[in-house]
Design a protein around this motif. Structure first.
Motif, PDB file in Angstrom:
ATOM      1  N   TRP A 186       0.824  -1.210   0.000  1.00 21.78           N
ATOM      2  CA  TRP A 186       0.000   0.000   0.000  1.00 21.78           C
ATOM      3  C   TRP A 186       0.855   1.257   0.000  1.00 21.78           C
ATOM      4  O   TRP A 186       0.525   2.241  -0.647  1.00 21.78           O
ATOM      5  CB  TRP A 186      -0.923  -0.003   1.214  1.00 21.78           C
ATOM      6  CG  TRP A 186      -1.999   1.011   1.089  1.00 21.78           C
ATOM      7  CD1 TRP A 186      -2.094   2.214   1.717  1.00 21.78           C
ATOM      8  CD2 TRP A 186      -3.144   0.930   0.224  1.00 21.78           C
ATOM      9  NE1 TRP A 186      -3.219   2.876   1.308  1.00 21.78           N
ATOM     10  CE2 TRP A 186      -3.875   2.112   0.400  1.00 21.78           C
ATOM     11  CE3 TRP A 186      -3.601  -0.032  -0.677  1.00 21.78           C
ATOM     12  CZ2 TRP A 186      -5.063   2.361  -0.290  1.00 21.78           C
ATOM     13  CZ3 TRP A 186      -4.781   0.220  -1.359  1.00 21.78           C
ATOM     14  CH2 TRP A 186      -5.496   1.397  -1.170  1.00 21.78           C
ATOM     15  N   ARG A 226      -3.323   0.628  -7.089  1.00 19.95           N
ATOM     16  CA  ARG A 226      -4.093   1.226  -5.995  1.00 19.95           C
ATOM     17  C   ARG A 226      -4.068   2.724  -6.102  1.00 19.95           C
ATOM     18  O   ARG A 226      -3.151   3.322  -6.655  1.00 19.95           O
ATOM     19  CB  ARG A 226      -3.575   0.741  -4.620  1.00 19.95           C
ATOM     20  CG  ARG A 226      -2.479   1.599  -3.955  1.00 19.95           C
ATOM     21  CD  ARG A 226      -1.115   1.222  -4.466  1.00 19.95           C
ATOM     22  NE  ARG A 226      -0.069   1.859  -3.672  1.00 19.95           N
ATOM     23  CZ  ARG A 226       0.697   2.842  -4.120  1.00 19.95           C
ATOM     24  NH1 ARG A 226       0.553   3.315  -5.341  1.00 19.95           N
ATOM     25  NH2 ARG A 226       1.635   3.370  -3.353  1.00 19.95           N
ATOM     26  N   VAL A 242      -4.090   5.588  -3.464  1.00 21.51           N
ATOM     27  CA  VAL A 242      -3.975   5.823  -2.025  1.00 21.51           C
ATOM     28  C   VAL A 242      -4.959   6.884  -1.550  1.00 21.51           C
ATOM     29  O   VAL A 242      -5.569   6.746  -0.488  1.00 21.51           O
ATOM     30  CB  VAL A 242      -2.523   6.211  -1.683  1.00 21.51           C
ATOM     31  CG1 VAL A 242      -2.404   6.596  -0.215  1.00 21.51           C
ATOM     32  CG2 VAL A 242      -1.566   5.077  -2.007  1.00 21.51           C
TER      33      VAL A 242
END
Length: 124
Positions: free
Chosen positions: A53, A72, A74
């Motif tokens: 992440w 991803r 964030v």
């Protein structure tokens, strides 16, 4: 606690594409790994890909690398799985999962939080 909610599944013809999303909430994810798994009827849950992440490092199952891409956002606390050139054997329930460690693990045992799953059905 972490809550994960998948979306974006559905029916698609062979050769087509889908993008799955996993919205995450309920905890800090900065030191976590998030991943996608899938499970077809009568089969074990299978690792697809994982992403760090914080740094965005990725790890893929060799058999799926090249057709599937994990990413991803964030700021949006959302993870994605872009799936291209889909095949009937990709039919499964797709799950997102969170491992509180930054380890990019392919094993389900490390993932403490799971979404409810989203069905992907690829027809020939």
């Amino acid at each position: 606690q972490g809550q994960l909610v998948e979306s974006g599944g559905g029916p698609v013809q062979a050769g087509g594409s889908l993008r799955l999303s996993c919205a995450a909430s309920g905890r800090s994810f900065s030191d976590s790994t998030m991943a996608w798994f899938r499970q077809a009827p009568g089969k074990d849950r299978e690792f697809i890909a994982a992403i760090s992440w914080s740094g965005g490092s990725t790890h893929y199952a060799d058999s799926l690398k090249g057709r599937f891409t994990i990413s991803r956002d964030v700021a949006e606390n959302t993870m994605y799985l872009q799936m291209n050139s889909l095949k009937p054997e990709d039919t499964a329930v797709y799950y997102c999962a969170l491992d509180p460690r930054n380890a990019l693990s392919a094993s389900t045992i490390w993932y403490a939080y799971w979404g409810q799953g989203t069905q992907v059905t690829v027809s020939s």
